[in-house]
Design a protein around this motif. Structure first.
Motif, PDB file in Angstrom:
ATOM      1  N   ALA A 336       0.828  -1.203   0.000  1.00  0.00           N
ATOM      2  CA  ALA A 336       0.000   0.000   0.000  1.00  0.00           C
ATOM      3  C   ALA A 336       0.864   1.255   0.000  1.00  0.00           C
ATOM      4  O   ALA A 336       0.618   2.200  -0.768  1.00  0.00           O
ATOM      5  N   ALA A 337       1.889   1.280   0.839  1.00  0.00           N
ATOM      6  CA  ALA A 337       2.759   2.456   0.915  1.00  0.00           C
ATOM      7  C   ALA A 337       3.501   2.681  -0.400  1.00  0.00           C
ATOM      8  O   ALA A 337       3.651   3.817  -0.862  1.00  0.00           O
ATOM      9  N   GLU A 338       3.951   1.601  -0.999  1.00  0.00           N
ATOM     10  CA  GLU A 338       4.698   1.705  -2.256  1.00  0.00           C
ATOM     11  C   GLU A 338       3.826   2.202  -3.402  1.00  0.00           C
ATOM     12  O   GLU A 338       4.343   2.735  -4.395  1.00  0.00           O
ATOM     13  N   ASN A 339       2.517   2.034  -3.280  1.00  0.00           N
ATOM     14  CA  ASN A 339       1.608   2.423  -4.355  1.00  0.00           C
ATOM     15  C   ASN A 339       0.715   3.604  -3.980  1.00  0.00           C
ATOM     16  O   ASN A 339      -0.272   3.882  -4.668  1.00  0.00           O
ATOM     17  N   ALA A 340       1.057   4.297  -2.895  1.00  0.00           N
ATOM     18  CA  ALA A 340       0.365   5.536  -2.557  1.00  0.00           C
ATOM     19  C   ALA A 340       0.625   6.570  -3.639  1.00  0.00           C
ATOM     20  O   ALA A 340       1.660   6.536  -4.321  1.00  0.00           O
ATOM     21  N   PHE A 341      -0.304   7.490  -3.813  1.00  0.00           N
ATOM     22  CA  PHE A 341      -0.140   8.531  -4.824  1.00  0.00           C
ATOM     23  C   PHE A 341       0.692   9.678  -4.252  1.00  0.00           C
ATOM     24  O   PHE A 341       0.253  10.832  -4.163  1.00  0.00           O
ATOM     25  N   LEU A 342       1.907   9.346  -3.850  1.00  0.00           N
ATOM     26  CA  LEU A 342       2.881  10.293  -3.332  1.00  0.00           C
ATOM     27  C   LEU A 342       4.146  10.206  -4.176  1.00  0.00           C
ATOM     28  O   LEU A 342       4.407   9.180  -4.815  1.00  0.00           O
ATOM     29  N   PRO A 343       4.965  11.240  -4.177  1.00  0.00           N
ATOM     30  CA  PRO A 343       6.265  11.134  -4.843  1.00  0.00           C
ATOM     31  C   PRO A 343       7.097   9.990  -4.253  1.00  0.00           C
ATOM     32  O   PRO A 343       6.959   9.662  -3.073  1.00  0.00           O
ATOM     33  N   GLN A 344       7.963   9.416  -5.066  1.00  0.00           N
ATOM     34  CA  GLN A 344       8.732   8.255  -4.645  1.00  0.00           C
ATOM     35  C   GLN A 344       9.555   8.522  -3.394  1.00  0.00           C
ATOM     36  O   GLN A 344       9.627   7.675  -2.492  1.00  0.00           O
ATOM     37  N   ASP A 345      10.196   9.680  -3.306  1.00  0.00           N
ATOM     38  CA  ASP A 345      11.021   9.947  -2.136  1.00  0.00           C
ATOM     39  C   ASP A 345      10.177  10.026  -0.867  1.00  0.00           C
ATOM     40  O   ASP A 345      10.615   9.593   0.208  1.00  0.00           O
ATOM     41  N   GLU A 346       8.953  10.522  -0.980  1.00  0.00           N
ATOM     42  CA  GLU A 346       8.081  10.601   0.188  1.00  0.00           C
ATOM     43  C   GLU A 346       7.545   9.227   0.576  1.00  0.00           C
ATOM     44  O   GLU A 346       7.342   8.940   1.754  1.00  0.00           O
ATOM     45  N   GLU A 349      10.394   7.559   2.407  1.00  0.00           N
ATOM     46  CA  GLU A 349      10.530   8.109   3.754  1.00  0.00           C
ATOM     47  C   GLU A 349       9.429   7.602   4.672  1.00  0.00           C
ATOM     48  O   GLU A 349       9.666   7.278   5.836  1.00  0.00           O
ATOM     49  N   LEU A 350       8.216   7.476   4.155  1.00  0.00           N
ATOM     50  CA  LEU A 350       7.104   6.926   4.928  1.00  0.00           C
ATOM     51  C   LEU A 350       7.409   5.497   5.371  1.00  0.00           C
ATOM     52  O   LEU A 350       7.199   5.128   6.532  1.00  0.00           O
ATOM     53  N   ILE A 351       7.931   4.710   4.454  1.00  0.00           N
ATOM     54  CA  ILE A 351       8.246   3.316   4.762  1.00  0.00           C
ATOM     55  C   ILE A 351       9.361   3.225   5.799  1.00  0.00           C
ATOM     56  O   ILE A 351       9.252   2.497   6.797  1.00  0.00           O
ATOM     57  N   ASP A 352      10.433   3.963   5.578  1.00  0.00           N
ATOM     58  CA  ASP A 352      11.599   3.853   6.455  1.00  0.00           C
ATOM     59  C   ASP A 352      11.355   4.415   7.848  1.00  0.00           C
ATOM     60  O   ASP A 352      11.845   3.873   8.839  1.00  0.00           O
ATOM     61  N   ARG A 353      10.578   5.496   7.923  1.00  0.00           N
ATOM     62  CA  ARG A 353      10.424   6.164   9.212  1.00  0.00           C
ATOM     63  C   ARG A 353       9.184   5.734   9.979  1.00  0.00           C
ATOM     64  O   ARG A 353       9.215   5.582  11.200  1.00  0.00           O
ATOM     65  N   ALA A 354       8.062   5.516   9.255  1.00  0.00           N
ATOM     66  CA  ALA A 354       6.793   5.306   9.950  1.00  0.00           C
ATOM     67  C   ALA A 354       6.287   3.873   9.931  1.00  0.00           C
ATOM     68  O   ALA A 354       5.419   3.519  10.724  1.00  0.00           O
ATOM     69  N   ILE A 355       6.822   3.031   9.024  1.00  0.00           N
ATOM     70  CA  ILE A 355       6.280   1.673   8.897  1.00  0.00           C
ATOM     71  C   ILE A 355       7.257   0.603   9.369  1.00  0.00           C
ATOM     72  O   ILE A 355       6.954  -0.145  10.306  1.00  0.00           O
ATOM     73  N   LEU A 356       8.410   0.525   8.755  1.00  0.00           N
ATOM     74  CA  LEU A 356       9.331  -0.574   9.084  1.00  0.00           C
ATOM     75  C   LEU A 356       9.714  -0.635  10.559  1.00  0.00           C
ATOM     76  O   LEU A 356       9.805  -1.741  11.118  1.00  0.00           O
ATOM     77  N   PRO A 357       9.934   0.497  11.245  1.00  0.00           N
ATOM     78  CA  PRO A 357      10.267   0.385  12.674  1.00  0.00           C
ATOM     79  C   PRO A 357       9.176  -0.292  13.496  1.00  0.00           C
ATOM     80  O   PRO A 357       9.465  -0.872  14.550  1.00  0.00           O
ATOM     81  N   GLY A 358       7.949  -0.252  13.040  1.00  0.00           N
ATOM     82  CA  GLY A 358       6.851  -0.882  13.765  1.00  0.00           C
ATOM     83  C   GLY A 358       6.776  -2.380  13.577  1.00  0.00           C
ATOM     84  O   GLY A 358       5.977  -3.052  14.244  1.00  0.00           O
ATOM     85  N   TYR A 359       7.595  -2.923  12.664  1.00  0.00           N
ATOM     86  CA  TYR A 359       7.561  -4.363  12.397  1.00  0.00           C
ATOM     87  C   TYR A 359       8.881  -5.046  12.747  1.00  0.00           C
ATOM     88  O   TYR A 359       9.139  -6.158  12.315  1.00  0.00           O
ATOM     89  N   THR A 360       9.718  -4.394  13.527  1.00  0.00           N
ATOM     90  CA  THR A 360      10.977  -5.012  13.922  1.00  0.00           C
ATOM     91  C   THR A 360      10.745  -5.960  15.092  1.00  0.00           C
ATOM     92  O   THR A 360       9.802  -5.824  15.860  1.00  0.00           O
ATOM     93  N   HIS A 361      11.636  -6.931  15.228  1.00  0.00           N
ATOM     94  CA  HIS A 361      11.546  -7.925  16.296  1.00  0.00           C
ATOM     95  C   HIS A 361      12.345  -7.475  17.514  1.00  0.00           C
ATOM     96  O   HIS A 361      13.411  -6.882  17.388  1.00  0.00           O
ATOM     97  N   ASP A 362      11.819  -7.807  18.687  1.00  0.00           N
ATOM     98  CA  ASP A 362      12.635  -7.631  19.877  1.00  0.00           C
ATOM     99  C   ASP A 362      13.355  -8.954  20.162  1.00  0.00           C
ATOM    100  O   ASP A 362      13.273  -9.912  19.396  1.00  0.00           O
ATOM    101  N   GLY A 363      14.046  -9.051  21.251  1.00  0.00           N
ATOM    102  CA  GLY A 363      14.852 -10.232  21.530  1.00  0.00           C
ATOM    103  C   GLY A 363      14.053 -11.499  21.715  1.00  0.00           C
ATOM    104  O   GLY A 363      14.603 -12.610  21.624  1.00  0.00           O
ATOM    105  N   THR A 364      12.783 -11.421  21.990  1.00  0.00           N
ATOM    106  CA  THR A 364      11.964 -12.622  22.194  1.00  0.00           C
ATOM    107  C   THR A 364      11.349 -13.140  20.923  1.00  0.00           C
ATOM    108  O   THR A 364      10.687 -14.165  20.922  1.00  0.00           O
ATOM    109  N   GLY A 365      11.532 -12.415  19.810  1.00  0.00           N
ATOM    110  CA  GLY A 365      10.918 -12.817  18.565  1.00  0.00           C
ATOM    111  C   GLY A 365       9.540 -12.233  18.350  1.00  0.00           C
ATOM    112  O   GLY A 365       8.915 -12.446  17.333  1.00  0.00           O
ATOM    113  N   ARG A 366       9.061 -11.486  19.352  1.00  0.00           N
ATOM    114  CA  ARG A 366       7.753 -10.849  19.196  1.00  0.00           C
ATOM    115  C   ARG A 366       7.900  -9.577  18.361  1.00  0.00           C
ATOM    116  O   ARG A 366       8.950  -8.937  18.383  1.00  0.00           O
TER     117      ARG A 366
END
Length: 369
Positions: A336-346, A349-366
């Motif tokens: 969805a983020a990759e196909n938003a009607f926003l410029p590519q650089d934006e 930036e949305l993916i790197d700053r607002a999305i991917l950090p929310g899907y990282t694993h902690d030490g327990t695998g959660r």
């Protein structure tokens, strides 16, 4: 609330297909209807909310669309439009949506004497207020606006010009909406031509209440995404379901292969599609099969009021009933983020700053938000 709901609620999400006039708070409708002198089927907010869901649960897109007579009726003044837009931004942010594209048809909000531009100005002001209010609550959201032309009307050229006039004021795309069968996208060809000549993004409702011809029409007028698009399944012959993680064995017709191979995103809306008869159930919704076959799928709400839903709920239902995992949720969010009607650089930036950090694993695998 279920464990799946709680899990998805904590994840950042992206919403590409959500109608402003299909997301009002029931209590707001009651208040605005009282001010406008509009008669509602119920005046208790809880009862009214249940009425909208029940009325939309007909199995017919046409009957589903009739419920909008009440929401549109209370969205005819600048103050009402601004309030509805502000509350939409706040509600989406509270649901963990970090980017949303909100769509509406300006031509439906002129009964109080507003001009098309005044409608856009009021809605954009409301979105700005809602984004600021969400930020004050510690939630970040960005809103992009899609202007819709009604496919049965004759104002598409005006709405296309309106979208272009506001492309630097928050309007990021164009759409056509309304009853699909009998109103092909090609009848609005001059509007789509003007948008293509101006290099302006377009999405088209197609492949929901009508079949492959509707999808062909949408692609023919330059749609970069397909609103719903689930009827592309009509061009796929399934041979074996697939096991142990392997994709199903299937033969794709030329249209389905084009949509998949060109990565044309499908804006699927599970609960809404069940309500309008485009899918039998969430468990059997085509989005799961289409995802396994390699299509670019996204998950959306369509109309949060009529479906009694949120993006968290839609994704949680797929986890609960269709076997989706957090990785599936992450992947459709990134699509969805990759196909938003926003410029590519934006988008990056949305993916790197607002999305991917929310899907990282902690030490327990959660997964942590």
């Amino acid at each position: 609330m279920t464990p799946a709901y709680d899990l998805v609620a904590a994840l950042p999400k992206v919403l590409l297909h959500d109608h402003l006039d299909g997301g009002l708070r029931p209590a707001t409708i009651v208040e605005l209807a009282r001010e406008a002198g509009h008669t509602l089927p119920a005046t208790d907010p809880d009862e009214l909310g249940r009425w909208f869901v029940a009325a939309a649960d007909s199995g017919s897109l046409e009957r589903y669309l009739e419920t909008f007579a009440h929401t549109v009726a209370v969205m005819q003044t600048p103050d009402a439009l601004r309030r509805v837009a502000r509350e939409a931004a706040v509600d989406l942010a509270a649901d963990g949506v970090v980017y949303a594209e909100q769509r509406y048809a300006p031509e439906q909000h002129l009964e109080g004497g507003l001009t098309l531009q005044q409608v856009v100005d009021a809605v954009q002001a409301g979105f700005a207020e809602g984004v600021a209010e969400a930020a004050s609550q510690g939630r970040e959201i960005r809103i992009g606006t899609l202007l819709s032309a009604m496919r049965h009307a004759d104002r598409a050229d005006e709405i296309a010009a309106l979208a272009l006039a506001n492309r630097d004021a928050g309007v990021v795309g164009f759409d056509i909406a309304g009853a699909e069968a009998g109103f092909p996208a090609s009848r609005l060809a001059t509007a789509f031509r003007s948008l293509r000549d101006a290099w302006f993004p377009v999405t088209v409702h197609a492949g929901e209440a009508d079949g492959l011809g509707s999808i062909t029409e949408a692609l023919g007028v330059g749609a970069l995404r397909l609103g719903h698009g689930v009827r592309v399944l009509d061009d796929i012959t399934l041979h074996e379901p697939g096991t142990d993680g392997a994709p199903p064995a299937a033969t794709l017709g030329r249209l389905a292969a084009w949509v998949r191979d060109r990565r044309v995103p499908l804006e699927t809306c599970p609960s809404s599609n069940v309500q309008t008869g485009a899918a039998a159930s969430v468990a059997e919704h085509p989005v799961t099969l289409l995802r396994r076959l390699g299509f670019a799928v996204t998950v959306n709400t369509d109309n949060r009021l009529q479906s009694g839903t949120s993006l968290t709920r839609e994704l949680a239902l797929l986890v609960e009933h269709a076997g989706w995992t957090v990785d599936d949720v992450r992947d459709v969010t990134l699509t969805a983020a990759e196909n938003a009607f926003l410029p590519q650089d934006e988008r990056a930036e949305l993916i790197d700053r607002a999305i991917l950090p929310g899907y990282t694993h902690d030490g327990t695998g959660r997964h942590r938000a």
